[in-house]
Design a protein around this motif. Structure first.
Motif, PDB file in Angstrom:
ATOM      1  N   ARG A  75       0.847  -1.195   0.000  1.00 50.52           N
ATOM      2  CA  ARG A  75       0.000   0.000   0.000  1.00 50.52           C
ATOM      3  C   ARG A  75       0.881   1.243   0.000  1.00 50.52           C
ATOM      4  NH1 ARG A  75      -5.249  -0.382   1.726  1.00 50.52           N
ATOM      5  NH2 ARG A  75      -5.365   1.715   0.830  1.00 50.52           N
ATOM      6  N   ARG A  76       0.506   2.219  -0.793  1.00 52.81           N
ATOM      7  CA  ARG A  76       1.243   3.473  -0.882  1.00 52.81           C
ATOM      8  C   ARG A  76       0.785   4.430   0.215  1.00 52.81           C
ATOM      9  NH1 ARG A  76      -0.131   5.542  -6.554  1.00 52.81           N
ATOM     10  NH2 ARG A  76       1.476   7.113  -6.110  1.00 52.81           N
ATOM     11  N   VAL A  77       1.747   5.043   0.874  1.00 55.47           N
ATOM     12  CA  VAL A  77       1.466   5.933   1.997  1.00 55.47           C
ATOM     13  C   VAL A  77       2.077   7.301   1.702  1.00 55.47           C
ATOM     14  CG1 VAL A  77       1.723   6.305   4.481  1.00 55.47           C
ATOM     15  CG2 VAL A  77       1.515   3.965   3.573  1.00 55.47           C
ATOM     16  N   ALA A  78       1.277   8.340   1.725  1.00 59.96           N
ATOM     17  CA  ALA A  78       1.744   9.691   1.413  1.00 59.96           C
ATOM     18  C   ALA A  78       2.452  10.309   2.614  1.00 59.96           C
ATOM     19  CB  ALA A  78       0.571  10.565   0.990  1.00 59.96           C
ATOM     20  N   LEU A  79       3.670  10.788   2.390  1.00 62.44           N
ATOM     21  CA  LEU A  79       4.434  11.471   3.433  1.00 62.44           C
ATOM     22  C   LEU A  79       4.899  12.814   2.901  1.00 62.44           C
ATOM     23  CD1 LEU A  79       5.964  11.596   6.164  1.00 62.44           C
ATOM     24  CD2 LEU A  79       7.876  10.475   4.994  1.00 62.44           C
ATOM     25  N   LEU A  80       4.313  13.881   3.403  1.00 64.51           N
ATOM     26  CA  LEU A  80       4.705  15.232   3.001  1.00 64.51           C
ATOM     27  C   LEU A  80       5.868  15.685   3.882  1.00 64.51           C
ATOM     28  CD1 LEU A  80       3.938  17.742   1.230  1.00 64.51           C
ATOM     29  CD2 LEU A  80       2.609  18.522   3.204  1.00 64.51           C
ATOM     30  N   THR A  81       7.051  15.791   3.295  1.00 64.69           N
ATOM     31  CA  THR A  81       8.220  16.222   4.055  1.00 64.69           C
ATOM     32  C   THR A  81       9.267  16.775   3.096  1.00 64.69           C
ATOM     33  OG1 THR A  81       9.938  15.562   5.634  1.00 64.69           O
ATOM     34  CG2 THR A  81       9.322  13.950   3.972  1.00 64.69           C
ATOM     35  N   GLN A  82      10.086  17.685   3.606  1.00 62.04           N
ATOM     36  CA  GLN A  82      11.218  18.163   2.826  1.00 62.04           C
ATOM     37  C   GLN A  82      12.494  18.133   3.664  1.00 62.04           C
ATOM     38  OE1 GLN A  82       9.647  22.014   1.714  1.00 62.04           O
ATOM     39  NE2 GLN A  82      10.519  23.034   3.514  1.00 62.04           N
ATOM     40  N   HIS A  83      12.427  17.377   4.781  1.00 62.07           N
ATOM     41  CA  HIS A  83      13.560  17.342   5.697  1.00 62.07           C
ATOM     42  C   HIS A  83      14.136  15.946   5.894  1.00 62.07           C
ATOM     43  CE1 HIS A  83      11.865  21.310   7.534  1.00 62.07           C
ATOM     44  NE2 HIS A  83      12.615  21.524   6.462  1.00 62.07           N
ATOM     45  N   GLY A  84      13.953  15.072   4.905  1.00 55.42           N
ATOM     46  CA  GLY A  84      14.627  13.787   4.897  1.00 55.42           C
ATOM     47  C   GLY A  84      14.039  12.705   5.777  1.00 55.42           C
ATOM     48  N   LYS A  85      12.822  12.859   6.238  1.00 51.36           N
ATOM     49  CA  LYS A  85      12.238  11.865   7.142  1.00 51.36           C
ATOM     50  C   LYS A  85      11.841  10.573   6.429  1.00 51.36           C
ATOM     51  CE  LYS A  85      10.247  15.623   9.885  1.00 51.36           C
ATOM     52  NZ  LYS A  85       8.990  16.291  10.302  1.00 51.36           N
ATOM     53  N   GLU A  86      11.713  10.639   5.100  1.00 52.11           N
ATOM     54  CA  GLU A  86      11.238   9.473   4.369  1.00 52.11           C
ATOM     55  C   GLU A  86      12.163   8.264   4.498  1.00 52.11           C
ATOM     56  OE1 GLU A  86      13.715  11.888   1.501  1.00 52.11           O
ATOM     57  OE2 GLU A  86      12.159  12.316   2.983  1.00 52.11           O
ATOM     58  N   ALA A  87      13.457   8.497   4.674  1.00 50.70           N
ATOM     59  CA  ALA A  87      14.398   7.385   4.772  1.00 50.70           C
ATOM     60  C   ALA A  87      14.130   6.546   6.018  1.00 50.70           C
ATOM     61  CB  ALA A  87      15.835   7.908   4.775  1.00 50.70           C
ATOM     62  N   VAL A  88      14.033   7.198   7.160  1.00 50.19           N
ATOM     63  CA  VAL A  88      13.809   6.490   8.424  1.00 50.19           C
ATOM     64  C   VAL A  88      12.397   5.912   8.486  1.00 50.19           C
ATOM     65  CG1 VAL A  88      13.491   6.833  10.905  1.00 50.19           C
ATOM     66  CG2 VAL A  88      15.545   7.691   9.786  1.00 50.19           C
ATOM     67  N   LEU A  89      11.383   6.711   8.164  1.00 47.27           N
ATOM     68  CA  LEU A  89      10.010   6.240   8.246  1.00 47.27           C
ATOM     69  C   LEU A  89       9.742   5.128   7.241  1.00 47.27           C
ATOM     70  CD1 LEU A  89       8.162   9.656   8.727  1.00 47.27           C
ATOM     71  CD2 LEU A  89       8.720   7.949  10.458  1.00 47.27           C
ATOM     72  N   GLY A  90      10.304   5.268   6.064  1.00 44.38           N
ATOM     73  CA  GLY A  90      10.125   4.232   5.052  1.00 44.38           C
ATOM     74  C   GLY A  90      10.782   2.932   5.445  1.00 44.38           C
ATOM     75  N   GLU A  91      11.961   3.025   6.064  1.00 44.12           N
ATOM     76  CA  GLU A  91      12.672   1.819   6.487  1.00 44.12           C
ATOM     77  C   GLU A  91      11.906   1.075   7.581  1.00 44.12           C
ATOM     78  OE1 GLU A  91      16.678   0.683   9.046  1.00 44.12           O
ATOM     79  OE2 GLU A  91      16.581   2.613   8.004  1.00 44.12           O
ATOM     80  N   VAL A  92      11.524   1.795   8.637  1.00 45.82           N
ATOM     81  CA  VAL A  92      10.870   1.144   9.780  1.00 45.82           C
ATOM     82  C   VAL A  92       9.489   0.608   9.407  1.00 45.82           C
ATOM     83  CG1 VAL A  92       9.930   1.506  12.095  1.00 45.82           C
ATOM     84  CG2 VAL A  92      12.133   2.522  11.459  1.00 45.82           C
TER      85      VAL A  92
END
Length: 287
Positions: free
Chosen positions: A15-32
């Motif tokens: 499932r695709r999950v939208a994450l609005l960020t411009q401060h690099g949080k996608e790496a950690v949140l995507g991994e966990v």
């Protein structure tokens, strides 16, 4: 009453999950969350999240921490057209117990419009959030070393903490030295206000707390309600009143956790292992 859902461990697989960020949080949140749920956290662009508030105080945050996170999640969902949104929001201040240490509270909100649920996870802990007003390069260097520079970025302002012009994202000694010299020359009092840059990508300590919050969110999203089977069945509050070991009267100590479903509202009280409170915590035995 909500009908029971047909759920399985594969609820969020692919499932695709939208994450609005411009401060690099996608790496950690995507991994966990990718590891725990097999979902795909997607960084959404097209909106400047700094317009919702900045840690440098030039733009004030509207609403509280949860409201700001909800706003981010909803904007990300609108921009992407996805029914699932994720957002993160941090806050900083003194340790609420001793007021001697800096404290970071990270909040994550997961909104699933298909299921009609909102799941919230928070984690708090110590951080390097700090600032100083200095009058020399030696003082500036000492502050930078104390807060973990250059791994942790810095912000420099002339004169005082509210000076409207500043330099942020400073991540190497040469750039930092030039910024301090600039600020000292501009300041009418020849002083420089330095603070830690608390944007996620600029602060490894904060990013680690975001990771812990993501782990807590993953636990909540893999805990299902025994009635309607929705994810997010987790501790909503604590129940105080643990009896005194001496007189048996209720104390302010915690005796149980109250689990609550975010979809149907079903509640379940789970007693903690500790059966009695120390008499020193009793207002009758130790007034």
């Amino acid at each position: 009453m909500y009908p029971s859902l047909e759920l399985s461990p594969n609820l969020y697989v692919d499932r695709r999950v939208a994450l609005l960020t411009q401060h690099g949080k996608e790496a950690v949140l995507g991994e966990v969350l990718g590891e725990a749920l097999a979902c795909k956290v997607e960084r959404i662009e097209g909106f400047d999240t700094d317009t919702l508030g900045t840690f440098t105080r030039d733009i004030a945050r509207v609403g509280n921490q949860l409201e700001a996170a909800r706003r981010k999640a909803r904007i990300g969902m609108q921009l992407s057209g996805l029914p699932i949104g994720l957002a993160s929001e941090g806050s900083f201040g003194p340790d609420p117990v001793t007021y001697m240490m800096s404290y970071n509270r990270e909040l994550l909100v997961w909104i699933d419009d298909d299921l009609g649920i909102e799941v919230i996870a928070t984690v708090s802990g110590r951080t390097n959030f700090a600032s100083a007003l200095v009058a020399s390069w030696a003082e500036a260097k000492h502050f930078a070393e104390r807060v973990g520079f250059p791994q942790h970025y810095l912000v420099v302002r002339p004169q005082h903490q509210d000076y409207p012009v500043f330099r942020k994202g400073l991540s190497d000694w040469l750039a930092f030295e030039h910024a301090v010299a600039w600020a000292m020359a501009v300041a009418e009092n020849a002083q420089v206000f330095i603070e830690t840059d608390m944007r996620a990508f600029a602060n490894p300590s904060r990013m680690e707390t975001i990771r812990l919050a993501a782990q807590e969110l993953a636990i909540r999203l893999t805990s299902y309600c025994p009635v309607c089977r929705a994810p997010g069945f987790a501790r909503a509050e604590v129940v105080k009143g643990l009896p005194c070991e001496n007189c048996g009267m209720p104390t302010a100590e915690i005796k149980a956790d109250l689990l609550r479903c975010v979809r149907c509202g079903h509640q379940q009280q789970i007693e903690r292992a500790r059966q009695y409170a120390n008499a020193g915590q009793c207002h009758l035995c130790n007034p």
